[in-house]
Design an enzyme around this catalytic site. Structure first.
Site, PDB file in Angstrom:
ATOM      1  N   GLU A  21      -8.378  -5.130  28.493  1.00 56.39           N
ATOM      2  CA  GLU A  21      -6.957  -5.445  28.302  1.00 56.39           C
ATOM      3  C   GLU A  21      -6.577  -5.162  26.855  1.00 56.39           C
ATOM      4  O   GLU A  21      -7.299  -5.545  25.932  1.00 56.39           O
ATOM      5  CB  GLU A  21      -6.641  -6.932  28.560  1.00 56.39           C
ATOM      6  CG  GLU A  21      -6.614  -7.333  30.003  1.00 56.39           C
ATOM      7  CD  GLU A  21      -6.287  -8.823  30.172  1.00 56.39           C
ATOM      8  OE1 GLU A  21      -5.586  -9.411  29.321  1.00 56.39           O
ATOM      9  OE2 GLU A  21      -6.764  -9.383  31.170  1.00 56.39           O
ATOM     10  N   GLU A  67     -11.888 -13.795  30.691  1.00 55.86           N
ATOM     11  CA  GLU A  67     -11.622 -14.698  29.568  1.00 55.86           C
ATOM     12  C   GLU A  67     -11.993 -16.150  29.860  1.00 55.86           C
ATOM     13  O   GLU A  67     -11.113 -17.036  29.882  1.00 55.86           O
ATOM     14  CB  GLU A  67     -10.150 -14.605  29.147  1.00 55.86           C
ATOM     15  CG  GLU A  67      -9.713 -13.216  28.750  1.00 55.86           C
ATOM     16  CD  GLU A  67      -8.344 -13.176  28.068  1.00 55.86           C
ATOM     17  OE1 GLU A  67      -7.689 -14.234  27.979  1.00 55.86           O
ATOM     18  OE2 GLU A  67      -7.942 -12.103  27.599  1.00 55.86           O
TER      19      GLU A  67
HETATM   20  C1  FCB Z   1      -4.724 -12.354  28.415  1.00 53.78           C
HETATM   21  C2  FCB Z   1      -4.794 -12.591  29.906  1.00 53.78           C
HETATM   22  C3  FCB Z   1      -3.773 -11.836  30.707  1.00 53.78           C
HETATM   23  C4  FCB Z   1      -2.441 -11.782  30.002  1.00 53.78           C
HETATM   24  C5  FCB Z   1      -2.610 -11.307  28.584  1.00 53.78           C
HETATM   25  C6  FCB Z   1      -1.322 -11.161  27.817  1.00 53.78           C
HETATM   26  O1  FCB Z   1      -5.221 -13.466  27.747  1.00 53.78           O
HETATM   27  O2  FCB Z   1      -6.068 -12.224  30.395  1.00 53.78           O
HETATM   28  O3  FCB Z   1      -3.688 -12.430  31.974  1.00 53.78           O
HETATM   29  O4  FCB Z   1      -1.819 -13.004  30.069  1.00 53.78           O
HETATM   30  O5  FCB Z   1      -3.455 -12.192  27.899  1.00 53.78           O
END
Ligand code: FCB
Length: 466
Positions: free
Chosen positions: A366, A166
């Site tokens: 994620e 990110e």
């Molecule tokens: C993302 C991050 C991760 C975590 C999630 C909830 O933006 O990559 O580390 O904080 O959100």
């Protein structure tokens, strides 16, 4: 869709993800140097309740137990990140730091789990920040040197390398709105950081490929925002949130409209001849983090535009060049983060990425949700809300696959409850609960549900596939 009607491609990877600063603790052990998150979390008012990652989930000491849980969940792959200040404190290689990741990788492989290693999940060494941080070009070069070392130490065993997690958050929350470390609020610095992250990504991929001899996959993870609303507002927000990374990384160019929208902030003179060729290294897979869609609309002049982002209310907007774009407060069901629950956004996002970049395989690196889950009288965490969230989002991935999207895996965020950045320990995303005073782990219902779902969904012919 039911488990039996879902179809995933052969070799689809089921996983869970974590990040070093959020779980490891041991902040001053075995030679680790401070990161920007150590400094930021010690700065009064930055992190809720003054929480820090000093101990976190104590994974640095409990990693064997956590690897066992990964294996017991039946995961194909485990996504973790390497702490740059642990392995290269003061810029010098630290064998004790590398040994930690070496043992972790070995333990995963012994249990048949593929290691997916992210080089940068936000914990920049503080001394790199003191030399200018990501707005400074040299940081990209030092990141590539770090990547090369990582390739030398772990390159014979890592299944998938991810350069950055990110970079939007690093550049625009770290240097634009300041709600993440290092906490600077300077839109021109944020754009310079974005470019140097792009450059660092490309140089790191090239460095890794130069030293890694075993077959491995090379990737980056972006939190590609899924915007909905007025086309003009979507175009502008999408430019500085997504295409500022997708353009150079995948097409070797910054989109003209992004340059135009940000021209009042910077002249982009930090982009030097040859940089874009360095950035656009071939990618084997694009990691996509998805939590929620974001509504936008053009500001109609009635009151000040609402700026902000689900992470926190920011004094300065992270959406540089979007001063006439509003981000209305979300409605409908929300998670404990205040993020809307809407799985259809994930399907649409995957379809869009496949349409725009047809040759690039995707993995959801994620996806997950925080809920205010506490153990019930029976001592168990009955997190039906998390199960519903995961169920619907896994369905969305399956629908995208049916529509022809080349999607290769799904990683739940997160294996464990952990340090949720500026929210400290107040938000719990884990499949496994962590009792912070004791470090004790307890499987939530969602962990058992995820294990059973993977078991049922995995095609029988896959069971023996490597
Ligand atoms: C993302 C991050 C991760 C975590 C999630 C909830 O933006 O990559 O580390 O904080 O959100």
């Amino acid at each position: 869709m039911t488990d039996s009607t879902r179809r995933f491609p052969a070799g689809f990877l089921w996983g869970a993800a974590t990040a070093a600063y959020q779980i490891e603790g041991a902040a001053a052990e075995d030679g680790r140097a401070p990161s920007i998150w150590d400094t930021y979390s010690r700065t009064p008012g930055r992190v809720r309740d003054g929480d820090t990652g000093d101990v976190a989930t104590d994974h640095y000491h409990r990693w064997r137990e956590d690897v066992a849980a990964v294996a017991d969940l039946g995961l194909d792959a485990y996504r973790f990140s390497i702490s740059w200040p642990r392995v290269l404190p003061g810029g010098h290689s630290n064998p004790r730091g590398w040994d930690f990741y070496s043992r972790l990788v070995d333990a995963l492989l012994e249990r048949g789990v593929k290691p997916v290693a992210t080089l940068y999940h936000w914990d920049l060494p503080q001394d790199e920040e003191d030399r200018g941080g990501w707005p400074a070009r040299d940081t990209a070069h030092r990141f590539a040197e770090y990547a090369e070392q990582a390739g030398r130490v772990l390159g014979d065993r890592v299944h998938t390398w991810t350069t950055l997690n990110e970079p939007w958050c690093t550049a625009f929350l770290g240097y634009g709105s300041g709600v993440h470390a290092p906490g600077r609020a300077d839109p021109a610095a944020a754009l310079a950081a974005a470019h140097h992250l792009n450059l660092g990504h490309g140089l790191a991929l090239r460095a890794l490929r130069g030293v890694v001899r075993s077959p491995a996959r090379y990737s980056v993870t972006l939190n590609v925002h899924h915007f909905r609303g007025d086309p003009e507002a979507v175009r502008k927000a999408d430019g500085v949130a997504n295409r500022v990374f997708l353009g150079p990384m995948l097409d070797g160019a910054y989109p003209a409209d992004v340059l135009a929208d940000t021209a009042a902030v910077t002249d982009w003179s930090f982009v030097r001849d040859g940089d874009l060729a360095d950035v656009a290294q071939p990618l084997d897979v694009l990691g996509v983090n998805y939590y929620n869609p974001t509504r936008v609309r053009m500001w109609r002049g009635d009151g000040a535009p609402a700026n902000g982002h689900g992470h926190a209310v920011a004094a300065a907007s992270p959406f540089v060049g979007c001063d006439d774009v509003e981000f209305p407060a979300p409605s409908g069901p929300l998670t404990a983060m205040g993020w809307p629950i809407d799985a259809s956004g994930l399907e649409e996002l995957l379809v869009r990425l496949h349409r725009d970049h047809p040759g690039v395989p995707l993995t959801v690196t994620e996806n997950g949700a925080a809920f205010p889950d506490e153990p019930g009288p029976d001592g168990e965490v009955h997190d039906a809300d998390r199960i519903a969230y995961l169920h619907d989002h896994i369905d969305a991935v399956a629908r995208a696959a049916v529509r022809g999207v080349d999607v290769r895996g799904y990683f739940a965020w997160s294996l464990l409850d952990n340090f949720e950045w500026a929210h400290g320990y107040s938000k719990r995303f884990g499949l496994i609960r962590v009792d912070y005073p004791t470090g004790r782990r307890t499987w939530k219902d969602s962990a058992r549900w995820y294990r059973d779902t993977i078991r049922r969904t995995r095609a029988p012919r896959d069971a023996s596939a490597g």
